[in-house]
Design a protein around this motif. Structure first.
Motif, PDB file in Angstrom:
ATOM      1  N   LYS A   1      30.771  89.900 170.075  1.00 59.44           N
ATOM      2  CA  LYS A   1      30.748  88.622 169.382  1.00 59.44           C
ATOM      3  C   LYS A   1      31.207  88.798 167.934  1.00 59.44           C
ATOM      4  O   LYS A   1      30.737  89.701 167.227  1.00 59.44           O
ATOM      5  CB  LYS A   1      29.334  88.037 169.396  1.00 59.44           C
ATOM      6  CG  LYS A   1      28.906  87.462 170.729  1.00 59.44           C
ATOM      7  CD  LYS A   1      27.582  86.733 170.577  1.00 59.44           C
ATOM      8  CE  LYS A   1      27.197  86.058 171.880  1.00 59.44           C
ATOM      9  NZ  LYS A   1      25.927  85.303 171.747  1.00 59.44           N
ATOM     10  N   VAL A   2      32.144  87.934 167.508  1.00 58.91           N
ATOM     11  CA  VAL A   2      32.615  87.950 166.122  1.00 58.91           C
ATOM     12  C   VAL A   2      31.947  86.797 165.391  1.00 58.91           C
ATOM     13  O   VAL A   2      32.112  85.626 165.763  1.00 58.91           O
ATOM     14  CB  VAL A   2      34.155  87.806 166.049  1.00 58.91           C
ATOM     15  CG1 VAL A   2      34.615  87.806 164.599  1.00 58.91           C
ATOM     16  CG2 VAL A   2      34.808  88.932 166.835  1.00 58.91           C
ATOM     17  N   VAL A   3      31.199  87.107 164.376  1.00 58.41           N
ATOM     18  CA  VAL A   3      30.443  86.100 163.651  1.00 58.41           C
ATOM     19  C   VAL A   3      31.318  85.489 162.566  1.00 58.41           C
ATOM     20  O   VAL A   3      31.936  86.204 161.767  1.00 58.41           O
ATOM     21  CB  VAL A   3      29.178  86.714 163.031  1.00 58.41           C
ATOM     22  CG1 VAL A   3      28.368  85.657 162.285  1.00 58.41           C
ATOM     23  CG2 VAL A   3      28.327  87.370 164.115  1.00 58.41           C
ATOM     24  N   SER A   4      31.399  84.178 162.554  1.00 58.19           N
ATOM     25  CA  SER A   4      32.174  83.472 161.526  1.00 58.19           C
ATOM     26  C   SER A   4      31.318  83.290 160.269  1.00 58.19           C
ATOM     27  O   SER A   4      30.092  83.094 160.367  1.00 58.19           O
ATOM     28  CB  SER A   4      32.621  82.096 162.037  1.00 58.19           C
ATOM     29  OG  SER A   4      33.392  82.240 163.209  1.00 58.19           O
ATOM     30  N   PRO A   5      31.951  83.338 159.114  1.00 56.16           N
ATOM     31  CA  PRO A   5      31.174  83.128 157.873  1.00 56.16           C
ATOM     32  C   PRO A   5      30.685  81.688 157.775  1.00 56.16           C
ATOM     33  O   PRO A   5      31.280  80.777 158.351  1.00 56.16           O
ATOM     34  CB  PRO A   5      32.175  83.449 156.774  1.00 56.16           C
ATOM     35  CG  PRO A   5      33.501  83.228 157.394  1.00 56.16           C
ATOM     36  CD  PRO A   5      33.369  83.587 158.837  1.00 56.16           C
ATOM     37  N   LEU A   6      29.607  81.488 157.078  1.00 52.62           N
ATOM     38  CA  LEU A   6      29.099  80.135 156.876  1.00 52.62           C
ATOM     39  C   LEU A   6      30.116  79.305 156.096  1.00 52.62           C
ATOM     40  O   LEU A   6      30.762  79.805 155.160  1.00 52.62           O
ATOM     41  CB  LEU A   6      27.771  80.175 156.112  1.00 52.62           C
ATOM     42  CG  LEU A   6      26.574  80.799 156.854  1.00 52.62           C
ATOM     43  CD1 LEU A   6      25.385  80.919 155.922  1.00 52.62           C
ATOM     44  CD2 LEU A   6      26.214  79.977 158.075  1.00 52.62           C
ATOM     45  N   PRO A   7      30.306  78.024 156.464  1.00 53.44           N
ATOM     46  CA  PRO A   7      31.283  77.189 155.745  1.00 53.44           C
ATOM     47  C   PRO A   7      30.870  76.966 154.288  1.00 53.44           C
ATOM     48  O   PRO A   7      29.673  76.862 153.977  1.00 53.44           O
ATOM     49  CB  PRO A   7      31.276  75.890 156.543  1.00 53.44           C
ATOM     50  CG  PRO A   7      29.970  75.882 157.267  1.00 53.44           C
ATOM     51  CD  PRO A   7      29.635  77.305 157.545  1.00 53.44           C
TER      52      PRO A   7
END
Length: 796
Positions: A702-708
């Motif tokens: 799983k690749v975690v996206s940064p918080l917007p």
């Protein structure tokens, strides 16, 4: 089973005399010895005495003063016997002898005074010397009466009574698979193989000469498959005669009750050869004799004078007057050999052991003969016992002569060669036993052994079992067991087992899914993977696709499951009362179908007694729970509509579960007809997935996206949709309709009061965001207007 060492000595010469050593070796190599009886154990320092005088004791009315002649001269004894007389021969125990005081505790005699009168020894009753079997009339104060006269006076009592035997008590359970061991001949072979004895040279015996005259009655075997071996003839005798002492001693030592000479001979032969025989009074048989099966309700009065009702299928002998023998169990009273018998009908027969066992259970009557017969007597024993009985009858019964031809059929069978790898035998036993030693062991057991092979391929022994071992020596494993037990398990070096304790690699994905489902309130069940045809049909599955079990526990566990669905539904039906309006269960199981189709399958069930609204529908809730359970795998999972629903699925509520674009399972609502069969009133949703195919895919990281960095603008839009239209297509269109639309997802569903048939309201939540800046309201509204137009158009 009792084995007399004296009797064994007819066939072998014992090389070991210590009863304890013999018992221990037999227990280690052949069968458990429960007890060892050393006859005459209390007869040391006991002799035959003669009473010379009897006078009253001056100080005791119930005692007498006796003078007894012994091997050590005259002895003065105080005795309480009530049957004393001058000239009587008695069992006299010297000072130092060990006796049972009044039949209880063992004590050592000493010179003593009884009421002021000296007593040197003891005149014994039977219970004080363990001789109650030989002298049953001697009880309490009645001493052993050996008659009057001078014969054997002063001689050791043990020798006079012939009580010099040692009897081994063998546990019958230990020889259940060895019918050949219900005989002295069988144990003689074992003694030789175990190194306890060597064979004596046996005299050549002539086959009896039979008359050419026909049997005095017609004879028919109506069930040849159940009676495969048989021999019989008629013997004329002048009288029954008297059983010789040597035979009486052996039969008594091995637990047999003496009857008359012809019957005692058949019992003797049964103990010697392992072939129970029966002798009939030929003059009591009328008309044609049949070997046949009984019918329920027929009766026979057996030798114990009990009228016994017979079941269907018991093997019997009958004549024109009815059944006269319950074959393999007990003879009939009507045809028994009596003191007045002049013509004996002697027969030896091999009977189907299964039929004997059934008859024992049905009648509740077990005899010594039945115990042997139910084990499956080797066919070769039939003629061995028959000829031995004829030999003894012609030798011992007065005027005995054969007056008919021999009625015989069947054969002794033939041994099939068994290939035994020496290397495999050594690996199995954990000992490098030489091939020569194996050959010697097997030869001593009566096998024919041929050796062949080379260093490269190893030595192979071709072993042909003897005719008396055809029933239990059938394969290589049986031969290896024979080698091991005779070689001696105690002589095999003790080796501690060694194995790696490193845990085997385990697929953690199973545990991830299990834990995620438990979080959602599901209970794991563990049913059998075997099912019955009725359960498969109840779930609309074809039993013809299932593979049958060869030895099923019962009809309900006779097939391998072709799906985990039947057991899942069966469990739900049994547990509805414990469910509070909702039941959530799952299971893992191996499924197998004809044609070699097999895999591990997971099934989930969600049953709701009542649905509050469309959003909480069982099918949609189960879908949500399944996707959540699969989420740790990091794989792309989708649910797509399926056109051809199976018989157990609702035709309008059935979908494929696709993982990474490959169909791996089904999600569906149970067909109402099937749900009704399992009492699942309400909605029942099912999901099944092929775990073998699923776990063949690698786990994706799983690749975690940064918080917007910038806030979102959210709008909801509600539209009325037809059930026939897939909402998934609309959501995909919306997500690609505008660059500012981050995601579109269903927020609510409604299909309640006032809704048109086939319609429902869906609320879609649209999230707008810019990755570069904070959106203005007018920008978000402009983008949302495009979305509204698409929704309106799709809803038409």
């Amino acid at each position: 089973m009792k084995i007399s060492l004296n009797w064994l000595s007819d066939f072998v010469e014992l090389t070991e005399r210590d009863p304890k050593v013999i018992a221990d070796r037999v227990t280690e190599g052949t069968a458990e010895v429960d007890e060892v009886t050393v006859q005459g154990e209390l007869l040391e320092k006991c002799v035959v005495g003669k009473v010379l005088s009897v006078t009253k004791h001056p100080q005791a009315d119930r005692l007498s003063l006796c003078e007894v002649m012994t091997d050590k001269g005259k002895k003065r004894v105080v005795c309480g016997g009530t049957n004393l007389r001058v000239g009587m021969r008695v069992a006299f125990a010297h000072v130092g002898a060990r006796v049972r005081w009044h039949g209880t505790e063992i004590t050592t005699l000493e010179k003593t005074k009884i009421r002021s009168e000296e007593s040197e020894g003891m005149i014994c009753a039977a219970e004080e010397l363990d001789l109650s079997t030989q002298f049953p009339e001697s009880k309490e104060r009645v001493i052993i009466d050996m008659g009057d006269g001078d014969a054997d006076v002063g001689k050791p009592l043990k020798r006079v009574l012939g009580l010099d035997d040692v009897v081994l008590h063998i546990d019958n359970h230990a020889i259940t698979q060895r019918p050949d061991l219900f005989s002295h001949v069988g144990f003689a072979r074992e003694f030789v193989a175990l190194g306890l004895a060597r064979w004596r040279k046996q005299p050549l015996k002539k086959r009896p000469i039979f008359s050419k005259a026909a049997m005095p009655f017609a004879f028919k075997n109506d069930i040849p498959t159940l009676v495969p071996r048989y021999a019989s003839c008629i013997i004329q005798i002048d009288s029954a005669g008297k059983t010789p002492e040597w035979m009486e001693r052996r039969l008594t030592a091995t637990g047999w009750r003496l009857v008359n000479l012809p019957v005692d001979i058949t019992n003797y032969v049964a103990m010697e050869t392992g072939m129970p025989l029966h002798s009939f009074d030929a003059d009591d048989l009328k008309g044609t004799v049949h070997i046949c099966q009984s019918k329920k309700g027929e009766k026979i009065t057996t030798l114990d004078e009990v009228a016994r009702p017979l079941p269907d299928g018991a093997i019997v002998l009958s004549d024109d007057e009815g059944i006269f023998d319950l074959m393999g169990i007990m003879g009939g009273l009507r045809s028994s050999t009596k003191a007045t018998t002049k013509r004996i009908y002697l027969h030896s027969t091999i009977v189907d052991p299964v039929s004997i066992r059934r008859a024992i259970i049905a009648t509740g009557h077990r005899t010594d003969a039945a115990t042997v017969y139910e084990k499956g007597i080797p066919r070769v024993t039939c003629m061995l016992g028959f000829t031995r009985a004829l030999e003894l009858i012609l030798e011992l019964v007065p005027g005995a002569r054969i007056v008919s031809k021999m009625e015989e059929w069947g054969d002794d069978g033939k041994g099939k060669p068994i290939a035994v790898s020496v290397a495999r035998a050594q690996r199995t036993l954990g000992e490098d036993i030489p091939a020569k030693t194996m050959t010697r062991i097997l030869t001593d057991l009566g096998c024919t052994v041929k050796s062949a092979g080379s260093k490269a391929k190893g030595t192979t022994l071709t072993v042909t079992p003897p005719l008396f071992r055809l029933g239990d020596m059938r394969g290589e494993h049986d031969v290896i067991e024979e080698i091991g037990r005779i070689y001696g398990y105690n002589t095999i070096a003790v080796t501690m087992p060694a194995a790696s304790i490193d845990p085997q690699p385990r697929d953690k994905r199973v545990h991830w899914m299990r834990e995620y489902l438990k979080e959602e309130g599901y209970t794991e069940i563990l049913p059998l993977s075997l099912v019955g045809a009725s359960l498969l049909r109840k779930a609309e599955l074809d039993p013809a696709e299932a593979i049958a079990i060869q030895n099923p526990i019962g009809e309900e566990e006779s097939l391998f499951q072709t799906s985990t669905l039947p057991r899942l539904l069966e469990h739900a039906q049994r547990n509805l009362l414990t469910a509070d309006g909702e039941l959530k269960t799952f299971l893992w199981g191996h499924v197998l179908r004809a044609g070699g189709i097999e895999h591990t399958e997971m099934s989930m069930l969600l049953w709701c007694r009542e649905e509050k609204d469309l959003k909480s529908a069982a099918l949609l809730t189960l879908k949500e729970n399944l996707l959540y359970a699969l989420s740790p795998l990091g794989l792309s999972v989708s649910v797509t509509h399926r056109k051809d629903a199976p018989l157990f699925a609702h035709p309008g509520r059935d979908a494929d579960i696709r993982v990474e674009g490959v169909t791996m399972g089904q999600l569906y609502e149970l067909h109402p007809k099937i749900a009704q069969r399992f009492d699942l009133l309400g909605r029942a949703a099912i999901a099944t997935i092929d775990l073998d195919s699923l776990f063949s895919l690698p786990v994706k990281t799983k690749v975690v996206s940064p918080l917007p960095l910038f806030p979102a603008v959210t709008y909801d839009i509600t539209a009325r949709m037809a059930h026939a239209k897939a909402i998934d297509s609309l959501l995909k269109k919306l997500e690609s309709s505008h660059e500012l639309l981050e995601k579109a997802q269903i927020a609510d569903l409604y299909a309640g009061t006032g809704m048109e048939k086939g319609k429902y309201n869906v609320t879609i939540r649209c999230t707008y965001r810019s990755p570069e800046r904070t959106l203005r309201e007018d920008e978000a509204q402009a983008a949302h207007k495009t979305v509204e137009e698409l929704v309106t158009e799709y809803a038409k």
